[in-house]
Design a protein around this motif. Structure first.
Motif, short mmCIF file in Angstrom:
data_model
loop_
_atom_site.label_atom_id
_atom_site.label_comp_id
_atom_site.label_asym_id
_atom_site.label_seq_id
_atom_site.Cartn_x
_atom_site.Cartn_y
_atom_site.Cartn_z
N ASN A 1 0.83 -1.21 0.00
CA ASN A 1 0.00 0.00 0.00
C ASN A 1 0.86 1.25 0.00
OD1 ASN A 1 -2.91 -0.04 -0.06
ND2 ASN A 1 -2.75 -1.50 1.62
N LEU B 1 2.14 1.68 -3.48
CA LEU B 1 1.08 2.18 -4.35
C LEU B 1 0.89 3.68 -4.15
CD1 LEU B 1 -1.13 0.95 -6.33
CD2 LEU B 1 -2.71 1.35 -4.45
N LYS C 1 5.19 1.09 -9.56
CA LYS C 1 4.45 0.10 -10.35
C LYS C 1 4.88 -1.33 -10.04
CE LYS C 1 2.18 3.20 -12.80
NZ LYS C 1 1.54 3.92 -11.71
N GLU D 1 0.20 -3.38 -8.19
CA GLU D 1 -1.28 -3.37 -8.17
C GLU D 1 -1.87 -4.76 -8.18
OE1 GLU D 1 -3.85 -0.80 -10.54
OE2 GLU D 1 -2.22 0.67 -10.48
N THR D 2 -1.28 -5.64 -9.01
CA THR D 2 -1.79 -7.01 -9.08
C THR D 2 -1.64 -7.71 -7.74
OG1 THR D 2 -0.90 -7.03 -11.31
CG2 THR D 2 -1.66 -9.13 -10.45
N ALA E 1 -4.07 -6.29 -5.18
CA ALA E 1 -5.44 -6.75 -5.41
C ALA E 1 -5.60 -8.17 -4.90
CB ALA E 1 -5.76 -6.69 -6.90
#
Ligand code: ATP
Length: 215
Positions: free
Chosen positions: A22, A25, A30, A68-69, A72
Protein backbone atom coordinates in the motif's frame (compact mmCIF):
# COMPACT_ATOMS: atom_id res chain seq x y z
CA UNK A 1 -11.78 -17.86 -4.89
CA UNK A 2 -10.57 -21.39 -4.13
CA UNK A 3 -9.38 -21.91 -0.57
CA UNK A 4 -5.60 -21.99 -0.41
CA UNK A 5 -4.19 -23.80 2.58
CA UNK A 6 -1.15 -21.81 3.61
CA UNK A 7 1.23 -22.24 6.56
CA UNK A 8 0.45 -20.18 9.64
CA UNK A 9 3.80 -18.36 9.42
CA UNK A 10 2.97 -17.29 5.85
CA UNK A 11 -0.49 -16.14 6.88
CA UNK A 12 1.06 -13.99 9.60
CA UNK A 13 3.33 -12.26 7.10
CA UNK A 14 0.55 -11.40 4.62
CA UNK A 15 -0.63 -8.26 6.45
CA UNK A 16 3.00 -7.07 6.58
CA UNK A 17 3.34 -7.44 2.81
CA UNK A 18 -0.06 -5.87 2.34
CA UNK A 19 0.83 -2.79 4.37
CA UNK A 20 4.08 -2.24 2.53
CA UNK A 21 2.49 -2.71 -0.90
CA UNK A 22 0.00 0.00 0.00
CA UNK A 23 2.89 2.32 0.76
CA UNK A 24 4.40 1.53 -2.65
CA UNK A 25 1.08 2.18 -4.35
CA UNK A 26 0.74 5.54 -2.58
CA UNK A 27 4.24 6.38 -3.83
CA UNK A 28 3.15 5.51 -7.41
CA UNK A 29 5.52 2.56 -7.67
CA UNK A 30 4.45 0.10 -10.35
CA UNK A 31 6.63 -2.85 -9.47
CA UNK A 32 8.82 -4.20 -6.74
CA UNK A 33 11.50 -6.88 -6.64
CA UNK A 34 11.58 -9.51 -3.93
CA UNK A 35 14.94 -8.08 -2.80
CA UNK A 36 13.45 -4.63 -2.40
CA UNK A 37 10.45 -6.04 -0.57
CA UNK A 38 12.76 -8.11 1.57
CA UNK A 39 14.73 -5.08 2.77
CA UNK A 40 11.57 -3.13 3.53
CA UNK A 41 9.69 -5.78 5.47
CA UNK A 42 12.72 -7.56 6.99
CA UNK A 43 11.81 -10.97 5.64
CA UNK A 44 14.45 -12.75 3.53
CA UNK A 45 13.68 -12.83 -0.18
CA UNK A 46 13.64 -16.64 -0.41
CA UNK A 47 10.87 -16.68 2.20
CA UNK A 48 8.99 -14.00 0.30
CA UNK A 49 9.21 -15.99 -2.93
CA UNK A 50 8.08 -19.13 -1.13
CA UNK A 51 5.20 -17.27 0.54
CA UNK A 52 4.06 -15.89 -2.78
CA UNK A 53 4.42 -19.25 -4.48
CA UNK A 54 1.54 -20.61 -2.39
CA UNK A 55 -0.68 -18.38 -4.47
CA UNK A 56 0.80 -19.31 -7.85
CA UNK A 57 3.66 -17.66 -9.71
CA UNK A 58 2.95 -14.01 -9.18
CA UNK A 59 6.34 -12.58 -10.12
CA UNK A 60 8.25 -12.46 -13.38
CA UNK A 61 11.98 -13.03 -13.48
CA UNK A 62 13.86 -9.79 -14.03
CA UNK A 63 10.69 -7.76 -13.60
CA UNK A 64 9.67 -8.39 -10.04
CA UNK A 65 6.11 -8.14 -8.88
CA UNK A 66 3.43 -5.88 -10.20
CA UNK A 67 2.36 -3.79 -7.20
CA UNK A 68 -1.28 -3.37 -8.17
CA UNK A 69 -1.79 -7.01 -9.08
CA UNK A 70 -0.16 -8.17 -5.89
CA UNK A 71 -2.16 -5.73 -3.83
CA UNK A 72 -5.44 -6.75 -5.41
CA UNK A 73 -4.52 -10.33 -4.71
CA UNK A 74 -3.71 -9.82 -1.03
CA UNK A 75 -6.73 -7.62 -0.63
CA UNK A 76 -8.90 -10.55 -1.58
CA UNK A 77 -7.01 -13.04 0.55
CA UNK A 78 -7.06 -10.75 3.56
CA UNK A 79 -10.71 -9.93 3.00
CA UNK A 80 -9.84 -6.27 2.63
CA UNK A 81 -12.38 -5.80 -0.12
CA UNK A 82 -15.20 -6.41 2.33
CA UNK A 83 -15.76 -4.70 5.65
CA UNK A 84 -15.50 -7.06 8.61
CA UNK A 85 -17.41 -6.04 11.68
CA UNK A 86 -15.98 -7.09 15.00
CA UNK A 87 -17.41 -7.03 18.52
CA UNK A 88 -15.47 -6.04 21.62
CA UNK A 89 -16.44 -7.42 25.00
CA UNK A 90 -15.25 -5.54 28.08
CA UNK A 91 -14.81 -1.79 27.80
CA UNK A 92 -12.15 -1.36 30.53
CA UNK A 93 -8.73 0.23 30.03
CA UNK A 94 -7.61 -2.04 27.21
CA UNK A 95 -11.08 -2.22 25.67
CA UNK A 96 -11.25 1.57 25.57
CA UNK A 97 -7.84 1.79 23.94
CA UNK A 98 -8.88 -0.68 21.24
CA UNK A 99 -12.13 1.17 20.61
CA UNK A 100 -10.15 4.35 20.19
CA UNK A 101 -7.66 2.67 17.89
CA UNK A 102 -10.35 0.80 15.96
CA UNK A 103 -8.01 -0.58 13.30
CA UNK A 104 -8.91 2.28 10.99
CA UNK A 105 -5.55 2.76 9.29
CA UNK A 106 -5.41 0.85 6.03
CA UNK A 107 -7.81 -1.75 7.17
CA UNK A 108 -11.33 -2.87 6.49
CA UNK A 109 -11.85 -4.22 9.95
CA UNK A 110 -13.69 -2.24 12.53
CA UNK A 111 -15.24 -2.71 15.93
CA UNK A 112 -18.90 -2.00 15.29
CA UNK A 113 -20.38 -3.09 18.63
CA UNK A 114 -19.06 -3.22 22.18
CA UNK A 115 -20.52 -4.91 25.25
CA UNK A 116 -20.05 -4.46 28.97
CA UNK A 117 -21.75 -5.66 32.12
CA UNK A 118 -21.15 -2.33 33.85
CA UNK A 119 -24.39 -0.36 33.80
CA UNK A 120 -22.51 2.93 33.87
CA UNK A 121 -21.06 2.25 30.42
CA UNK A 122 -23.74 0.10 28.77
CA UNK A 123 -26.06 2.06 26.48
CA UNK A 124 -23.47 4.75 25.83
CA UNK A 125 -21.36 5.44 22.75
CA UNK A 126 -17.58 5.21 23.23
CA UNK A 127 -15.22 6.44 20.50
CA UNK A 128 -18.12 6.26 18.07
CA UNK A 129 -19.00 2.66 18.95
CA UNK A 130 -22.28 1.75 20.69
CA UNK A 131 -21.84 -0.17 23.97
CA UNK A 132 -24.61 -2.69 24.66
CA UNK A 133 -25.43 -4.46 27.92
CA UNK A 134 -24.42 -8.15 28.06
CA UNK A 135 -28.07 -9.18 27.94
CA UNK A 136 -28.05 -8.07 24.29
CA UNK A 137 -24.93 -10.00 23.29
CA UNK A 138 -26.49 -12.84 21.32
CA UNK A 139 -29.23 -10.72 19.74
CA UNK A 140 -26.82 -8.04 18.49
CA UNK A 141 -24.18 -10.44 17.20
CA UNK A 142 -26.72 -12.38 15.22
CA UNK A 143 -28.55 -9.31 13.93
CA UNK A 144 -25.33 -7.54 12.93
CA UNK A 145 -23.83 -10.79 11.58
CA UNK A 146 -20.72 -10.34 13.67
CA UNK A 147 -18.53 -13.46 13.68
CA UNK A 148 -15.37 -12.10 15.28
CA UNK A 149 -15.02 -10.96 18.88
CA UNK A 150 -12.28 -9.36 20.92
CA UNK A 151 -12.14 -10.27 24.61
CA UNK A 152 -10.87 -7.64 27.02
CA UNK A 153 -12.72 -8.84 30.14
CA UNK A 154 -11.37 -10.08 33.50
CA UNK A 155 -10.05 -13.68 33.44
CA UNK A 156 -12.71 -14.77 35.94
CA UNK A 157 -15.49 -14.35 33.39
CA UNK A 158 -13.69 -15.06 30.13
CA UNK A 159 -14.73 -18.72 29.71
CA UNK A 160 -18.38 -18.02 30.41
CA UNK A 161 -18.38 -15.18 27.86
CA UNK A 162 -16.55 -17.40 25.37
CA UNK A 163 -19.33 -20.00 25.71
CA UNK A 164 -21.92 -17.28 25.07
CA UNK A 165 -19.98 -16.13 21.99
CA UNK A 166 -19.85 -19.68 20.64
CA UNK A 167 -23.59 -19.90 21.26
CA UNK A 168 -24.01 -16.72 19.20
CA UNK A 169 -22.16 -18.36 16.24
CA UNK A 170 -18.89 -16.47 16.62
CA UNK A 171 -16.14 -18.03 14.46
CA UNK A 172 -13.06 -16.23 15.74
CA UNK A 173 -11.97 -14.86 19.09
CA UNK A 174 -9.08 -12.56 19.83
CA UNK A 175 -8.32 -13.24 23.46
CA UNK A 176 -6.46 -10.49 25.29
CA UNK A 177 -6.70 -12.23 28.66
CA UNK A 178 -3.83 -14.42 29.89
CA UNK A 179 -6.25 -17.35 30.33
CA UNK A 180 -6.39 -20.01 27.60
CA UNK A 181 -10.03 -20.49 26.65
CA UNK A 182 -11.77 -23.68 25.51
CA UNK A 183 -13.71 -23.58 22.27
CA UNK A 184 -15.13 -26.13 19.84
CA UNK A 185 -12.97 -27.01 16.80
CA UNK A 186 -15.04 -24.76 14.57
CA UNK A 187 -13.88 -21.64 16.42
CA UNK A 188 -10.43 -20.11 16.06
CA UNK A 189 -8.67 -18.34 18.89
CA UNK A 190 -5.84 -15.86 18.63
CA UNK A 191 -4.23 -15.17 22.01
CA UNK A 192 -2.66 -11.78 22.59
CA UNK A 193 -1.13 -11.53 26.03
CA UNK A 194 0.59 -8.15 26.11
CA UNK A 195 2.22 -8.69 29.51
CA UNK A 196 3.61 -11.99 28.36
CA UNK A 197 4.96 -10.45 25.14
CA UNK A 198 6.71 -7.71 27.07
CA UNK A 199 8.17 -10.15 29.57
CA UNK A 200 9.44 -12.34 26.73
CA UNK A 201 11.11 -9.31 25.16
CA UNK A 202 12.75 -8.37 28.45
CA UNK A 203 13.87 -11.96 28.96
CA UNK A 204 15.52 -12.08 25.53
CA UNK A 205 17.21 -8.71 26.00
CA UNK A 206 18.58 -9.77 29.36
CA UNK A 207 19.74 -13.20 28.26
CA UNK A 208 20.76 -12.79 24.65
CA UNK A 209 21.12 -9.08 24.00
CA UNK A 210 20.17 -7.76 20.60
CA UNK A 211 18.39 -10.08 18.20
CA UNK A 212 20.27 -11.32 15.16
CA UNK A 213 18.36 -11.64 11.91
CA UNK A 214 14.59 -11.74 11.81
CA UNK A 215 11.98 -14.08 13.19
P1 ATP B 1 -8.26 -3.79 31.59
O1 ATP B 1 -8.06 -5.22 32.03
O2 ATP B 1 -8.71 -3.70 30.18
O3 ATP B 1 -7.17 -2.86 31.93
P2 ATP B 1 -9.82 -2.76 33.74
O4 ATP B 1 -8.71 -3.02 34.68
O5 ATP B 1 -10.29 -1.36 33.56
O6 ATP B 1 -9.56 -3.31 32.32
P3 ATP B 1 -11.27 -5.22 34.22
O7 ATP B 1 -11.66 -5.52 35.61
O8 ATP B 1 -10.16 -5.99 33.61
O9 ATP B 1 -11.05 -3.64 34.16
O10 ATP B 1 -12.55 -5.32 33.31
C1 ATP B 1 -12.54 -4.97 31.97
C2 ATP B 1 -13.95 -4.61 31.55
O11 ATP B 1 -14.73 -5.80 31.51
C3 ATP B 1 -14.65 -3.65 32.51
O12 ATP B 1 -15.20 -2.58 31.79
C4 ATP B 1 -15.72 -4.51 33.15
O13 ATP B 1 -16.90 -3.76 33.44
C5 ATP B 1 -15.99 -5.54 32.08
N1 ATP B 1 -16.59 -6.77 32.60
C6 ATP B 1 -16.38 -7.37 33.80
N2 ATP B 1 -17.11 -8.49 33.90
C7 ATP B 1 -17.81 -8.61 32.77
C8 ATP B 1 -18.76 -9.55 32.25
N3 ATP B 1 -19.14 -10.61 32.95
N4 ATP B 1 -19.27 -9.32 31.03
C9 ATP B 1 -18.90 -8.25 30.30
N5 ATP B 1 -18.02 -7.34 30.71
C10 ATP B 1 -17.48 -7.50 31.91
Amino acid sequence: MAETKIPRATAKRLPIYYRYLNILLDADKKRVSSTELSEAVKVDSATIRRDFSYFGALGKRGYGYDVETLLAFFKKILNQDTLTNVALIGVGNLGHALLNFNFHKNSNVRISAAFDVNEAIANTVQSGVPVYPMTELKKQLIEQQIEIAILTVPTTVVQKITDDLVDANVKGIMNFTPLRISVPETVRVQNVDLTNELQTLIYFIEHYGQQLGDN
